[in-house]
Structure formats: structure tokens, C-alpha cells
Design a protein around this motif. Structure first.
Motif, PDB file in Angstrom:
ATOM      1  N   UNK A  16       1.061  -1.017  -0.104  1.00 41.24           N
ATOM      2  CA  UNK A  16      -0.005   0.094  -0.004  1.00 41.24           C
ATOM      3  C   UNK A  16       0.761   1.321  -0.040  1.00 41.24           C
ATOM      4  N   UNK A  17       2.048   1.210  -0.471  1.00 41.94           N
ATOM      5  CA  UNK A  17       3.091   2.297  -0.818  1.00 41.94           C
ATOM      6  C   UNK A  17       2.198   3.447  -1.337  1.00 41.94           C
ATOM      7  N   UNK A  18       3.058   4.571  -1.209  1.00 43.69           N
ATOM      8  CA  UNK A  18       2.408   5.796  -2.050  1.00 43.69           C
ATOM      9  C   UNK A  18       1.037   6.092  -1.893  1.00 43.69           C
ATOM     10  N   UNK A  19       0.519   6.081  -0.823  1.00 41.49           N
ATOM     11  CA  UNK A  19      -0.765   6.569  -0.804  1.00 41.49           C
ATOM     12  C   UNK A  19      -0.919   7.597   0.321  1.00 41.49           C
ATOM     13  N   UNK A  69       8.473  -2.295   5.370  1.00 46.35           N
ATOM     14  CA  UNK A  69       9.126  -1.155   4.408  1.00 46.35           C
ATOM     15  C   UNK A  69       8.426   0.079   4.978  1.00 46.35           C
ATOM     16  N   UNK A  70       9.157   0.912   5.579  1.00 45.84           N
ATOM     17  CA  UNK A  70       8.540   2.080   6.183  1.00 45.84           C
ATOM     18  C   UNK A  70       9.412   3.385   5.609  1.00 45.84           C
ATOM     19  N   UNK A 123       4.316  -3.395   2.746  1.00 46.25           N
ATOM     20  CA  UNK A 123       5.041  -2.522   2.154  1.00 46.25           C
ATOM     21  C   UNK A 123       4.105  -1.276   2.257  1.00 46.25           C
ATOM     22  N   UNK A 124       4.556  -0.319   3.159  1.00 46.58           N
ATOM     23  CA  UNK A 124       3.710   0.779   3.497  1.00 46.58           C
ATOM     24  C   UNK A 124       4.261   2.227   3.470  1.00 46.58           C
ATOM     25  N   UNK A 125       5.457   2.079   2.512  1.00 45.29           N
ATOM     26  CA  UNK A 125       6.524   3.279   2.196  1.00 45.29           C
ATOM     27  C   UNK A 125       5.724   4.204   1.655  1.00 45.29           C
TER      28      UNK A 125
END
Length: 396
Positions: free
Chosen positions: A152-155, A197-198, A174-176
Motif C-alpha cells: 500500500x505504498x505511495x498512498x 518497509x517504512x 510495504x507501506x512506504x
């Protein structure tokens, strides 16, 4: 007058009933027209052949769809569906019929909420929702009990989605590139988590709860505002730690098997490698001495008598010099409560994969989490199960 009013009321009621029937009828017609219109979505060249191929993998990424063609929802044989880089805001409820789906990729669309139909795909193991407009996750996400990998990265997440606590098999998160400043103290409930991933969030201090996440193998804290890192030596499973683009000049103390990425990491790794090499040579020499002693011979190594007084003096001088250097290195790299570092004999499980997509991102693989290979503008690659979005270009 009472009769007249009764008639009027009756008439009004009748008109209301007729009006409702008429309204219902009007609602049905546009709905049918809408479905017909969706069915009549003009398909780009080659897509019709994909529908008819019978392949369990369907990739219709970057086809400029604003709505998903309903034909897709009838392909019950599908196992992997790639819809990246379109202009989708929602998905039809009939998508929930695809109970054979294992992988669903919805990156780079325009979704503000996770479509309800997605939460009904109970056999999903990989769900990619990066680069949309999400601010939270629905409670229904708990239906995805088989989910192992979520991107859910780039939200626009400002708080960590606690709804993920109900996913017992989630290994890779993945929540970067979101807006997180803190992590909840009960994050330890995510016992299955192996990769986190932060990067690219708004952390100013290192979240202490991460020190309790003893199962973590990959931890990425790139591009935050952390000025001090605690020792990570207690994280025995850790294999990769990335801290690049934070206001620090050197990595925190870590175990010898951990690969570190960031400012000062190259020098750190060189010193560590030199120390390991010295230990290896010393161990070899000790082994040779022991063998010689067992054979009853005066040990000779590299043509030098180890038992001679002159050689002992030379060795003492060399040992004093090397010992002082090694002590300085040990003081820099070890904590007071840490024991001697051990050599790591296992082979690294992580590989850098191909760049893909507008996000300039790179994939990182490890044990048991994969991203699947299909032909598209950016590639998802099949591999083992732990994966990373490498972001070298984003960090540059």
C-alpha cells in the motif's frame, strides 16, 4: 370535507405509489443501460484474444480503462489479474466471483477506497494497492485470511491500519511513502511479519515497538528524519536494515550477519569484513598448531618456528598493534551487553530485481514472498516469498 380530504390523501398516496413505481422503473433502465455500456467498453487491440486464451494470468495493465470490462468477471479460471496503471476508481461487485484469484495488482489507479469486491476474494495471497489515493483500509479486509503480501505504498495513510492485525499470515507489508509519524505499541501482534518497509514516511524517532519485532528479517527506514538509532542486535532474525537519507552518519550496532545500507555503511562493512578475515586466519593457524601438537612435532607455519623465542617476541609486537585496532573496532560496533559476534555462514537470500513502473521502484526477494512475472510496462517477477520494493532511484 372529510371525504374530500380523504380522497385527496388517497389520491396523493396513489400518486406517490405510482411515482415510486415509475421511479423504480426509471432506476432499472439506467442501471441496465449502464451495464450494457460497461459491456460495450471498447477493448484495446489484443485484449479480446487475452480473454479467450484460457490463460490463468490476465494482464490488462495500462489500457486506459476507467471501468473494468464486465467480461473479466466471468473468467472464473483466473489466478492472477493485473490491472495496474489504468484509471479505475472502483470495481464491479461481480469481481467477487473470481474465487480462484491468488494475486491481484491494482497499482497506479485512482482508488480512494478498497473496493468491497476485493475483500471478498478470500483466497488472495498477494494484493498490490500502491500509488492510489487510500487513507485507510476497510474492516472487511479481515476476510483476506490467506493474504501474505500487501503493498500500500505511495498512498495517504496517516495512521498505521490496525485492521491488519486480523491477518495472521501477513509476512510482507510495504507501506512506504505515506504519512506515518508513529507506530502503535501493539504492533507486536503481527507475529508473522517478516518484511516491513517504512521508507519515505515522517518518523523523527525510531519506533521502539520495532525492537520487539524479533521475527523481522527486512526493515527499511530510508528517507525519514531519524537522528539516532538504537542497537538492533537484539533482532536475531534481521538480515537487511536500510537507513539511508536519515540525518545520521553511521549505522546502529547490528549482528554480523546483517547487511546494512546507508551513510557510512560501506566503511562499516569494510571494517567488519577485515575483522572477520583476521578471525578466520587466526582460527586456521590455531587448527594447524593443534594438529602439529597431536603429531608431536614442533609446529612450523609459513616456514617460521612458532615455538622460537624470537618469533614469540615478533608475534607479541604484531598482536599488540592489531589488538589495539581490534579493540577500537569492537568498542565502536558492540554494546556493553552484547556478546562476541559470530560468523554468519548462511548465504544471503535477497536478490535485487528489475525496475518497473512510474514509481521507479525495484523489487527485493527473499524467503516465501513473490511478485509475479507478466508482460507489462513494469514487471512483477516470480520468486521466493520475501520481497522488497528497492527504491534506489527514488532515494537518489
Amino acid at each position: 370535507m372529510g371525504n374530500s380530504s380523504g380522497k385527496e390523501e388517497g389520491a396523493e398516496g396513489a400518486e406517490g405509489a405510482d411515482g415510486e413505481e415509475e421511479k423504480d422503473g426509471e432506476d432499472e433502465i439506467p442501471e441496465k443501460k449502464k451495464e450494457e455500456k460497461e459491456e460495450e467498453v471498447e477493448l484495446p487491440l489484443g485484449v479480446e484474444e487475452l480473454f479467450e486464451s484460457g490463460d490463468p494470468v490476465l494482464d490488462i495493465s495500462y489500457k486506459k480503462f476507467k471501468r473494468l470490462p464486465l467480461r473479466v468477471c466471468s473468467l472464473l479460471h483466473l489466478e492472477k489479474l493485473y490491472l495496474c496503471g489504468n484509471s479505475l476508481r472502483n470495481l464491479p461487485d461481480s469481481l467477487s466471483q473470481l474465487q480462484g484469484l491468488r494475486t491481484l495488482a491494482l497499482d497506479f489507479n485512482k482508488m480512494e477506497d478498497v473496493p468491497p469486491a476485493v475483500c471478498e476474494l478470500r483466497n488472495l495471497t498477494r494484493l498490490y494497492l500502491g500509488s492510489n489515493r487510500l487513507m485507510n483500509l476497510p474492516a472487511e479486509v479481515k476476510n483476506l485470511q490467506n493474504l501474505r503480501c500487501l503493498w500500500v505504498e505511495s498512498n495517504y495513510f496517516q495512521r498505521f491500519p490496525r485492521e491488519l492485525y486480523d491477518l495472521p499470515n501477513l509476512k510482507s507489508l510495504q507501506i512506504g511513502d505515506n504519512r506515518l509519524k508513529t507506530l502503535p505499541p501493539d504492533l507486536v501482534r503481527m507475529e508473522a511479519l517478516r518484511g516491513l518497509w517504512l521508507y519515505g514516511n515522517r518518523f523523527e524517532t525510531f519506533p521502539k515497538v520495532l525492537l520487539k519485532m524479533e521475527g523481522l528479517e527486512i526493515l527499511d527506514m530510508d528517507r525519514n528524519k531519524i537522528s539516532e538509532f538504537p542497537s538492533l542486535r537484539r533482532l536475531h532474525a534481521l538480515r537487511l536494515f536500510s537507513y539511508d537519507h536519515n540525518p545520521v552518519e553511521a549505522p546502529p550496532p547490528v549482528r554480523e550477519e546483517v547487511l546494512v545500507v546507508g551513510e557510512g555503511a560501506a566503511e562499516f562493512l569494510e571494517i567488519r569484513e577485515a575483522r572477520i578475515e583476521r578471525r578466520r586466519k587466526a582460527a586456521e593457524e590455531e587448527a594447524e598448531l593443534a594438529l602439529a601438537a597431536e603429531a608431536g612435532e614442533e609446529p612450523v607455519i609459513h616456514g617460521i618456528l612458532k615455538n622460537s623465542n624470537a618469533n614469540k617476541s615478533e608475534m607479541a609486537e604484531e598482536t599488540d598493534g592489531n589488538g589495539e585496532m581490534e579493540r577500537e573496532e569492537e568498542e565502536m560496533l558492540e554494546e556493553e551487553d552484547g556478546g562476541p559476534l559470530v560468523d554468519y555462514q548462511e548465504e544471503s537470500q535477497f536478490e535485487t530485481q528489475d525496475m518497473y513502473g512510474d514509481g521507479d521502484m525495484m523489487e527485493f526477494e527473499g524467503d516465501e514472498l513473490e511478485y509475479d512475472t507478466v508482460q507489462m510496462d513494469y514487471e512483477y517477477e516470480e520468486g521466493p516469498e520475501l520481497e522488497e520494493v528497492g527504491r534506489q532511484e527514488q532515494r537518489a
